[in-house]
Each structure stands twice: as structure tokens, then as C-alpha cells.
Enzyme design. Structure first.
Site, PDB file in Angstrom:
ATOM      1  N   GLU A 191      22.814  34.859 -61.289  1.00  0.00           N
ATOM      2  CA  GLU A 191      21.910  35.876 -60.736  1.00  0.00           C
ATOM      3  C   GLU A 191      20.970  36.415 -61.803  1.00  0.00           C
ATOM      4  O   GLU A 191      19.775  36.606 -61.580  1.00  0.00           O
ATOM      5  CB  GLU A 191      22.712  37.049 -60.158  1.00  0.00           C
ATOM      6  CG  GLU A 191      23.629  36.690 -59.006  1.00  0.00           C
ATOM      7  CD  GLU A 191      25.026  36.279 -59.446  1.00  0.00           C
ATOM      8  OE1 GLU A 191      25.177  35.654 -60.514  1.00  0.00           O
ATOM      9  OE2 GLU A 191      25.982  36.605 -58.716  1.00  0.00           O
ATOM     10  N   CYS A 244      28.886  39.939 -60.110  1.00  0.00           N
ATOM     11  CA  CYS A 244      29.603  40.823 -61.039  1.00  0.00           C
ATOM     12  C   CYS A 244      28.831  42.137 -61.213  1.00  0.00           C
ATOM     13  O   CYS A 244      27.672  42.265 -60.810  1.00  0.00           O
ATOM     14  CB  CYS A 244      29.809  40.136 -62.387  1.00  0.00           C
ATOM     15  SG  CYS A 244      28.364  40.185 -63.459  1.00  0.00           S
TER      16      CYS A 244
HETATM   17  N1  THU Z   1      29.410  34.101 -62.526  1.00  0.00           N
HETATM   18  C1  THU Z   1      28.149  34.049 -62.031  1.00  0.00           C
HETATM   19  O1  THU Z   1      27.297  33.285 -62.505  1.00  0.00           O
HETATM   20  N2  THU Z   1      27.830  34.850 -60.992  1.00  0.00           N
HETATM   21  C2  THU Z   1      28.737  35.598 -60.304  1.00  0.00           C
HETATM   22  O2  THU Z   1      28.354  36.200 -59.315  1.00  0.00           O
HETATM   23  C3  THU Z   1      30.123  35.682 -60.762  1.00  0.00           C
HETATM   24  C4  THU Z   1      30.431  35.001 -62.045  1.00  0.00           C
HETATM   25  C5  THU Z   1      29.757  33.171 -63.604  1.00  0.00           C
HETATM   26  C6  THU Z   1      30.019  33.767 -64.950  1.00  0.00           C
HETATM   27  C7  THU Z   1      30.882  32.695 -65.576  1.00  0.00           C
HETATM   28  O3  THU Z   1      30.050  31.658 -66.063  1.00  0.00           O
HETATM   29  C8  THU Z   1      31.674  32.146 -64.406  1.00  0.00           C
HETATM   30  O4  THU Z   1      30.947  32.490 -63.247  1.00  0.00           O
HETATM   31  C9  THU Z   1      33.096  32.684 -64.317  1.00  0.00           C
HETATM   32  O5  THU Z   1      33.113  34.069 -64.411  1.00  0.00           O
END
Ligand code: THU
Length: 138
Positions: free
Chosen positions: A58, A87
């Protein structure tokens, strides 16, 4: 957002997911944003051996858009294996540009697991107006 825009937004997020660089978590995420200009921006998560230096899909999409002059957004789509939700850091970064953002959460089959708004995902948000004593928009 029109039906066409919604379909394109989802397709862009699904496609971006293939570029996820996630050798540590193996959790691949694709995201896309529809700016008020009508343009789409997408991104994926990019992890790093120094784990804390990783960036979510995002925020990748958001910084791509803002660094090209966008400041207003209509909708976001996020694709994960299981319809995972953005997150806290991503919610906060997105909130900078408005809480009325439509947020679509999808699984890897392209099923919409949740159709919500940033206002719902981040209640009582700290927004730019809070930095002004008069409460007006910056
Ligand atoms: N992650 C995202 O890219 N977006 C989200 O909405 C949740 C988490 C990624 C961060 C990390 O690379 C992986 O997912 C695990 O946390």
C-alpha cells in the site's frame, strides 16, 4: 468509482502482487490506488534483509502516486493470499490524504473479502488538521 474503474483497480492490484519481493515472510501483497485524476498506481511489498526496512504494498503504491503529484484518492484495492487488512502504518500514511478512501480487500482468487473505508479502518485518526490550532485543513 465506476464499475470499470473498480475492475481495473482490482486487476492492477492482482497484477502487482506478482512483483512482491517477500523472501522472508513469503506473504505476497499487491495494492492499487485510484487517484481523483483518474490515474491508477500500483505497488507490491518489498522486503529487506534488515526486516524493519521493508515496505508494504500500500505504501509503495502511495509513494509512487504522491511522488508523481497526486494528492487525492478515491479508492484502494489490496490483494493478499487471505484478504489480509492493511497494517497500522499503511492506514496512517493513507489517512494523510483523506479518510473517505474506499478500501477493497481481496484474496488471491480475486474475491472481495471486505469493502470498507479508511474512516472505518482507522477510527479517531490523527490527521493533518490536528496540527493546526484552528482545525482547518492544511
Ligand atoms: N504487508 C503488506 O504489504 N501489506 C499489508 O497490508 C500487510 C502486510 C507485507 C509486509 C511484509 O512484507 C509482509 O506483508 C508480511 O508482513
Amino acid at each position: 468509482m465506476t464499475d470499470d474503474e473498480r475492475q481495473t483497480l482490482i486487476a492492477r492490484a492482482m497484477a502487482a502482487r506478482q512483483w512482491a519481493y517477500a523472501p522472508y515472510s513469503n506473504y505476497h501483497v499487491g495494492a492499487a490506488l485510484l487517484a481523483s485524476s483518474g490515474k491508477f498506481y500500483d505497488g507490491c511489498n518489498v522486503e529487506n534483509a534488515a526486516y524493519g526496512s521493508s515496505i508494504c504494498a500500500e505504501r509503495t503504491a502511495l509513494v509512487k502516486a504522491v511522488s508523481e503529484g497526486e494528492r487525492q484518492f478515491e479508492a484502494a484495492a489490496v490483494v493478499t493470499d487471505n484478504g489480509g487488512s492493511p497494517c497500522g502504518s499503511c492506514r496512517q500514511m493513507l489517512a494523510e490524504f483523506g479518510l473517505d478512501l474506499i478500501v477493497l480487500l481481496l484474496d488471491s482468487e480475486g474475491r472481495t473479502v471486505r469493502d470498507t473505508t479508511l474512516r472505518e479502518l482507522l477510527p479517531d485518526a490523527f490527521t493533518p488538521e490536528k496540527l493546526r490550532r484552528d482545525g482547518r485543513s492544511l
